[in-house]
Design a protein around this motif. Sequence first.
Motif, PDB file in Angstrom:
ATOM      1  N   CYS A  81      41.561   8.938  90.859  1.00  0.00           N
ATOM      2  CA  CYS A  81      40.574   8.088  91.539  1.00  0.00           C
ATOM      3  C   CYS A  81      40.970   7.984  93.013  1.00  0.00           C
ATOM      4  O   CYS A  81      42.104   7.648  93.333  1.00  0.00           O
ATOM      5  CB  CYS A  81      40.557   6.700  90.906  1.00  0.00           C
ATOM      6  SG  CYS A  81      39.522   5.541  91.823  1.00  0.00           S
ATOM      7  N   CYS A  84      41.959   3.886  93.718  1.00  0.00           N
ATOM      8  CA  CYS A  84      43.143   3.233  93.129  1.00  0.00           C
ATOM      9  C   CYS A  84      44.246   4.240  92.796  1.00  0.00           C
ATOM     10  O   CYS A  84      45.358   3.833  92.462  1.00  0.00           O
ATOM     11  CB  CYS A  84      42.756   2.433  91.888  1.00  0.00           C
ATOM     12  SG  CYS A  84      42.287   3.445  90.473  1.00  0.00           S
ATOM     13  N   HIS A  99      40.848   2.821  83.192  1.00  0.00           N
ATOM     14  CA  HIS A  99      40.690   3.002  84.642  1.00  0.00           C
ATOM     15  C   HIS A  99      39.839   1.897  85.245  1.00  0.00           C
ATOM     16  O   HIS A  99      40.188   1.343  86.289  1.00  0.00           O
ATOM     17  CB  HIS A  99      40.075   4.372  84.958  1.00  0.00           C
ATOM     18  CG  HIS A  99      39.641   4.491  86.379  1.00  0.00           C
ATOM     19  ND1 HIS A  99      38.345   4.700  86.741  1.00  0.00           N
ATOM     20  CD2 HIS A  99      40.334   4.361  87.549  1.00  0.00           C
ATOM     21  CE1 HIS A  99      38.251   4.710  88.059  1.00  0.00           C
ATOM     22  NE2 HIS A  99      39.449   4.513  88.579  1.00  0.00           N
ATOM     23  N   HIS A 103      41.111  -0.421  88.107  1.00  0.00           N
ATOM     24  CA  HIS A 103      40.391  -0.284  89.377  1.00  0.00           C
ATOM     25  C   HIS A 103      39.961  -1.660  89.892  1.00  0.00           C
ATOM     26  O   HIS A 103      40.092  -1.964  91.077  1.00  0.00           O
ATOM     27  CB  HIS A 103      39.169   0.617  89.168  1.00  0.00           C
ATOM     28  CG  HIS A 103      38.512   1.066  90.435  1.00  0.00           C
ATOM     29  ND1 HIS A 103      38.822   2.252  91.044  1.00  0.00           N
ATOM     30  CD2 HIS A 103      37.582   0.464  91.224  1.00  0.00           C
ATOM     31  CE1 HIS A 103      38.103   2.379  92.157  1.00  0.00           C
ATOM     32  NE2 HIS A 103      37.341   1.299  92.279  1.00  0.00           N
TER      33      HIS A 103
HETATM   34 ZN    ZN Z   1      40.000   3.757  90.528  1.00  0.00          ZN
END
Ligand code: ZN
Length: 316
Positions: A81, A84, A99, A103
């Motif tokens: 990602c 993050c 996730h 996140h």
């Molecule tokens: Zn993320």
Amino acid sequence: MQSKISAFFKSTSASTTLRNDDDWENQQHHIINTYTRTRPNPNAVTSPSKTERTSTLVKNKRSYAQFHLDFGQSDFLLRACPTCGIKFTPGDPHDDKSHNEFHKSFTHGILFRGWSKETLIPLPSVESGRIILVAETDPSSHRKKAEEVIRMMEIELGSEWILHDLCKVYLFVSAQRVVGCLVAEPIKEAFKVVSPSVDSVKKRRVKPRSTTLQFGNVIFQREVEKKVASVSDSERMEGAIFCDTKPTAAACGIRAIWVTPSNRRKGIATHLLDAVRKSFCTGLELEPSQLAFSQPTSAGKALVTSYTGTGSFLAY
Ligand SMILES: [Zn+2]
């Protein structure tokens, strides 16, 4: 005419006889028969004929399945990602859920229900939350919460350098989430930042070497695959700080400040710095210029310059 017809039949008969009796001809027939027998026989022990192999190849060519070779690469089927930094497998329900939770903790702050006994730093200017001090003598559950927040900070600021036993951690809590964190430590001295002149920066740049080689009248031009200074390199140069060699007495060092991405530009870092000035030294409120900062990033440098009102702040 008759004789010719007889001759014709004779000839045919003779030819047939000849073909049947001739070993070479028989051998030819034998080869042809073997070829036609082996092709349809699926239980043949012998290796497949060329025709069969070609047929297999044609069948294989029609398969367009995409294969992935797993040589143990760390990011096999993973995607990082960009916000993050977490690596996960898109489309995997468990990964997607993990996730999303992480996140949100990273961008909005980790969940915090509060403690029954909190060391609050009262600031009249703070209306949207509260600032809690976590010191080295606090219960381990408080320290663990602070460590959890610092692990989030490490994603952007680098790992395993922020926290040590003598640090005081200031948490900014808003809407049951820790949205900002400041880590301060006791120090004895710091160095005043001096702004480098443009000339001194230019002098530090390395002159490119000559790219020509001359042998008699022949001149070769070398093709130099130069590693061009990236944006981060130039930013680092611009963000580099130069300090006075003479130390200045200081008591409080700011090791790191971090605000969650969705809560930036709300004055949270300023509130945290105010809280440190008022509470770090018992019975003494420090002036902004008395705070020292540990190797600020370019964004940190802008914050410190704005907060202290000068580019000549203390660094250590
Ligand atoms: Zn993320």
